[in-house]
Design an enzyme around this catalytic site. Sequence first.
Site, PDB file in Angstrom:
ATOM      1  N   GLU A 180     -12.229  -9.327  -5.286  1.00  0.00           N
ATOM      2  CA  GLU A 180     -10.774  -9.442  -5.097  1.00  0.00           C
ATOM      3  C   GLU A 180     -10.376 -10.775  -4.469  1.00  0.00           C
ATOM      4  OE1 GLU A 180      -9.539  -5.836  -3.077  1.00  0.00           O
ATOM      5  OE2 GLU A 180     -11.209  -5.897  -1.697  1.00  0.00           O
ATOM      6  N   CYS A 200     -10.401  -1.162 -10.257  1.00  0.00           N
ATOM      7  CA  CYS A 200      -9.772  -0.091  -9.485  1.00  0.00           C
ATOM      8  C   CYS A 200      -8.408  -0.517  -8.932  1.00  0.00           C
ATOM      9  CB  CYS A 200     -10.684   0.389  -8.361  1.00  0.00           C
ATOM     10  SG  CYS A 200     -11.042  -0.890  -7.158  1.00  0.00           S
ATOM     11  N   HIS A 234       0.821  -1.208   0.000  1.00  0.00           N
ATOM     12  CA  HIS A 234       0.000   0.000   0.000  1.00  0.00           C
ATOM     13  C   HIS A 234       0.859   1.264   0.000  1.00  0.00           C
ATOM     14  CE1 HIS A 234      -3.270  -2.775   1.105  1.00  0.00           C
ATOM     15  NE2 HIS A 234      -3.900  -1.988   0.284  1.00  0.00           N
TER      16      HIS A 234
END
Length: 565
Positions: free
Chosen positions: A431, A502, A189
């Site tokens: 996901e 996304c 991240h």
Amino acid sequence: MKKIKGNSVSAGVAIGRVKIIQKHELHIEHKKIYRREVESEISRFKKNVDYVINELSKLIQDYTYSQENRDILESHKLILQDPDFIDKISKLISEDLNSLEMAINKYFNDAIDIFSGMSNKYLAHKINDFEDVAYRLLSHIMDERKDILEDVDENSILIMENISPSFVTKVFEKQIQGLCTERGSRNSHSSIIARSMNLPMLVNTLGLLNNVKDGDIVIIDGNEGLAIISPTKSTLGKYNAISKKEHNIQKNLLKLIDVEPITKDGKKIKLMSNIEIPQEIEQVLKFNSAGIGLFRTEFLFIDREDLPTEDEQYEIYKDIAEQCLPNALVIRTIDVGGDKLSNILNITHEENPNLGCRGIRISLQNIPVFKQQIKAILRANTCGNIKIMFPMISSVEELSKVKKIIKDCSNELINAGIAFNADMELGAMIEIPSAVITSDSIAEECDFLSIGTNDLIQYTLAVDRDNQSISDYYKPTHPSVIRSIKITVDNAHKIGKKVAVCGEMASEKKYVKLLLALGVDELSVSPGRLLLIKKEILECNIEEMKAKLDELLSCKTSKEIMKLI
Ligand code: PEP
Ligand code: MG
């Protein structure tokens, strides 16, 4: 001049002066507390110890290249888990009324004194361990209040061992040139955020810290994955020229701001942005994005001592939604866990956090926190352009639970006489393989789907997205990933629902044609990549790509797929 190899997080070149971010002197204030503060001090102690234990576990997991380091870190964990340590600190606080910092300092100083008096070599090592653990714990506790970047110059390139996602946002806010970490991976991240902000960054630059000092000139070559320390005059000249050229390319891309993202064969693609912190809205507006396709709200919850209140969240969501008008804002509910550990949600240590309590699971285990977020979203939607999306959905049951919670929140707001708007599209992130396989049922239960390719790749290929040592296995074009996207798109389209991507695949130029050929309707990308992706859309002919679809779907390897696209 010295070159050190690393992995590039974002393309591009940055030139600056080294600023090493590492251990700093800790000044412990000699502060006594009131009796009434004992309880909160002890709870602060437990929270911080849990955090540091978690941090150590994560480090142990990542230190695959050295058993010695792993053993050291294991021994540090044991020090923090020792019942004697917990008991003594609690007493130093509750009986002697020491502040947490003083209690920890005293405990470790006493322990170190005892070991210093012994003439045993093994025990001498223990002193280092105790010093290290004391430093790690105290610096974590004290950093919560200290701005490490306070005196850092904008022309700096930060060099550090590793970086947390929230620290990247601080680096961005300070407008620092770039950063290099000795550890970390491209798909973490922290890296995603750096890429999203167009912040030059290299990870996995092993040995860099030993080869630089503050003030050295350093070049980050994000195209080649290189850190160049004290470059020669000619190298510096070469990179200044590259940097100028890139600046011009960027300037040309700016000409596309008002151009519609329409493919050569006439299909208009909805091209949105991902944001992590509210300040990114500036970039979203600057690049004329068609709204926000993913607002990772967990960043409002990370690195703070208390939860953001419903009102605080409401203000933030409403402000962003209004700025997005007439476009939509897709708010993803909290997705902490994995590497986005929050110290306020009491996430206990897990042996396998990526398969643990993360995404929607955290929200369903912390209903009051979840309800606060849902209410803030419902209230902020009075302008009518908010959509809500849930992370890590693995089954239809989770969506049913979520819908019931939204209904409960609406009723509570009605009873309290507070204005809100529940007329809001609801989306599920796809996901996890189980979500792909049941995407027909999931699509029926919501208004849209959004594929999070970062996790989809991680979970489909069983490859930790943060573990650089196995990054070769992290293949966005693995046939299983490509077929998963196709299954999801087909299932959603069968019942007239739209599918967005996304995950980071949408922000990578080389995958854009492929995603569109697979039938993806919308892309949500890092704001810093939006114009580059728009350029790719403008050059794309979907029908031409679709003609190759059967061949593509029958490919046996990632290599074959890459060759085709
Ligand atoms: C993803 O997994 O692709 C995604 C968009 O979510 P995150 O990267 O925040 O896990
Ligand atoms: Mg995800």
